[in-house]
Every structure is written in C-alpha cells, then in structure tokens.
Design an enzyme around this catalytic site. Structure first.
Site, PDB file in Angstrom:
ATOM      1  NE  ARG A 137      27.438  40.931  48.326  1.00  0.00           N
ATOM      2  CZ  ARG A 137      28.693  40.518  48.364  1.00  0.00           C
ATOM      3  NH1 ARG A 137      29.696  41.371  48.169  1.00  0.00           N
ATOM      4  NH2 ARG A 137      28.983  39.229  48.560  1.00  0.00           N
TER       5      ARG A 137
ATOM      6  CG  HIS B 203      31.276  32.636  45.990  1.00  0.00           C
ATOM      7  ND1 HIS B 203      30.164  33.401  46.275  1.00  0.00           N
ATOM      8  CD2 HIS B 203      32.060  33.422  45.223  1.00  0.00           C
ATOM      9  CE1 HIS B 203      30.280  34.593  45.704  1.00  0.00           C
ATOM     10  NE2 HIS B 203      31.433  34.621  45.047  1.00  0.00           N
TER      11      HIS B 203
ATOM     12  CG  HIS C 111      35.090  34.687  41.514  1.00  0.00           C
ATOM     13  ND1 HIS C 111      35.393  36.031  41.568  1.00  0.00           N
ATOM     14  CD2 HIS C 111      34.071  34.505  42.386  1.00  0.00           C
ATOM     15  CE1 HIS C 111      34.594  36.631  42.440  1.00  0.00           C
ATOM     16  NE2 HIS C 111      33.785  35.727  42.949  1.00  0.00           N
TER      17      HIS C 111
ATOM     18  CB  CYS D 173      38.300  38.794  38.988  1.00  0.00           C
ATOM     19  SG  CYS D 173      39.610  38.237  40.098  1.00  0.00           S
TER      20      CYS D 173
ATOM     21  CG  ASN E 284      30.418  36.714  41.150  1.00  0.00           C
ATOM     22  OD1 ASN E 284      30.856  36.118  42.120  1.00  0.00           O
ATOM     23  ND2 ASN E 284      30.136  38.007  41.170  1.00  0.00           N
TER      24      ASN E 284
END
Length: 301
Positions: free
Chosen positions: A13, A205, A207, A238, A247
C-alpha cells in the site's frame, strides 16, 4: 526467551501508492504472497481511497478479493472515511487503518481539514468498526517534523495519539513522514506519547530520507516499542524531499534485529529475493542497503 518484535509490512500500500506506472493487480497479489512466504504476518494490502486522488489503489476491491487466507496472517487496509470503510468491510476487511496528522498545516493540505475536524470524521468510522467487529489501527503523521511547520512539539503528537487511542484504535503508529528525526528526538517523542498512551499500543513508522531510520528504530526499541512499519525494498518515496528515499526497507529492519538477537519471524534471504523480484518488476534496483550487500556477496560466492 528471545525478545521479539512485530513487523508491519506496508509495501503493497504505502510503498506502491505513489508509483507512476499502474501496477497490475496480479503483481500486487503475488508480492503479498511472496511476503507471506518470507514469514511476514502483518501486511497493509491496499487503500480504499478515491481513484481520482490515488489511481494506483483503484483496484482495492480486486486486491481484497484476490487475497488468500493464511493462518496467522492479518491484512489491513487504509480507509480515510466512512465510505471507504463501508467498501472495505463489504470486501471482507477485518482490520482497517485511519490517519491523522500532528501538524495543522499538513492536515489541511493533505485532507483539507484541520486535526480536530479530521478526528471528527473518524468517529463514524470507528463506531461502524465497533459494531462490525473490525479492528482499527491509527496513524499519526509528521510526528518529528512537518514540511510546512518544521519541528513538531512532542506533546502535540501525544494529544493526537491519545485522541485516536481513546476513540478505539488498538494501536497507534507514529510516523516520521519526512524522515527528519534523530534518536534524541525519538526518545523525547516516545516519552511524551507514553504519558498518554500505553507503550505496548505504540508502533514506529520511520522514513529513511536522511539515513536515520534504523538509528531511530533502535532508539524507539530502547524506549519499549516492539512494533515497526517497513516496506520491502524500501518501496515508497518521500514526496516532500525531491529524489529522497521514503519508507525504511524491511530487509534493513530484519537484518538489524537479527544482528541484535531479536526475533522477527522473517527469513532474510527470502525477503531479499522478494525485494529483487518486485524491484525488477518496477525496473529498478532494491533501495535496501542490506539487500544490495547480500546480492553483492552472493555474486562473489
């Protein structure tokens, strides 16, 4: 007993949603099956959003229908509103995710609503989920920095996370959306959020825009977090830092915890094979430095 962490794979996703070329549904489903074959049990499969805004996710219902049942495997989907939730539930979703921001400006630019208004929009989603037995996970974006406002106060994040938790989200994923966090900031953030939300209900989460994701994961782990989101092959860019990665790669996270003696339940060699496979379908090399190192070692041997 070895320490253990849970990896939430967001590649299908969050990783694919910004790809310019439309990825066939069959490729998405094969990617998910390959990820499961590596031992991954938590996968964010798709998003029930408007095809007008996210054309890459237009096949969300077809993806849901194509998912195979596996013991112990949980599929989640992103649902930004009640309409999305109802469509996801009709397609068989057992877990959905909703997202808020810790930045007023980012929230307005992203969904045309402030933080308070965005939370109000989620109330009927959470109520519908409660009635149908669907689990809800919450995301908070821009927890360590915003492309418009700069640094974000940890207490602001804590308030948003608490609101989502109190509304019924079983877990809150704290997202460093533009990857500007460093370990000291991460520790201060989690200390603040943990005063409002139990640590076992928090996830990280991160990055990797500036190469700090793995360091930030270690910092979060020392603060008690045991759930981390990641994306196979580092899929997902990003959009607020031109040319930058997004990610953190699942391979990098798994290698990290393997070296720390912490169990993930994921087979790294198979995961690298999966990263090579999906990268080839996207006509690129794996973004993961761990994958690149393992591939180079294989070639030498």
């Amino acid at each position: 007993m070895r320490d253990r962490v849970r990896i939430v794979e967001v590649g299908p996703r969050d990783g694919l949603q910004n790809e310019k070329q439309i990825i066939p549904t069959a490729i998405k489903l094969e990617l998910i099956e390959r990820l499961i074959g590596c031992g991954i049990q938590n996968i964010e499969a798709t998003a029930f959003v408007s095809p007008k805004w996210v054309p890459q996710m237009a096949d969300h219902s077809a993806v849901m229908r194509g998912l195979k049942k596996h013991d112990g495997v949980c599929y989640s989907v992103l649902t930004p509103n009640l309409q999305g939730f109802e469509a996801a539930a009709e397609a068989g979703a057992k877990e959905v995710a909703i997202f808020a921001a810790a930045s007023e400006t980012f929230s307005h630019k992203n969904i045309n609503a402030g933080i308070a208004q965005s939370l109000e929009r989620f109330a009927p989603v959470i109520e519908a989920a409660r009635k149908t037995g669907v689990k809800i996970r919450g995301y908070v974006s821009c927890v360590l920095g915003c492309p418009y406002e700069g640094d974000i106060a940890p207490q602001t994040v804590a308030h948003v996370a608490k609101d989502l938790y109190d509304m019924g989200c079983y877990e809150i994923s704290l997202g460093d959306t533009i990857g500007v966090g460093v370990p000291d900031n991460v520790r201060r953030l989690i200390e603040a959020v943990a005063s409002e939300v139990p640590v076992p209900a928090l996830a990280g989460h991160f990055h990797d825009t500036y190469g700090m994701a793995v360091a930030n994961i270690v910092a979060a782990h020392t603060m008690g977090l045991r759930v981390f989101d990641s994306s196979v092959s580092g899929l997902g860019g990003c959009p607020y830092a031109a040319g930058a990665s997004g990610n953190v790669a699942t391979e990098d996270v798994v290698w990290l915890f393997d070296r720390m003696g912490i169990e993930t339940g994921i087979e790294l060699d198979k995961l690298v094979d999966c990263a090579v496979w999906i990268s080839s379908r996207l006509d690129r090399q794996p973004a993961s430095r761990v994958a690149q190192a393992i591939i180079a070692t294989r070639k030498r041997n």
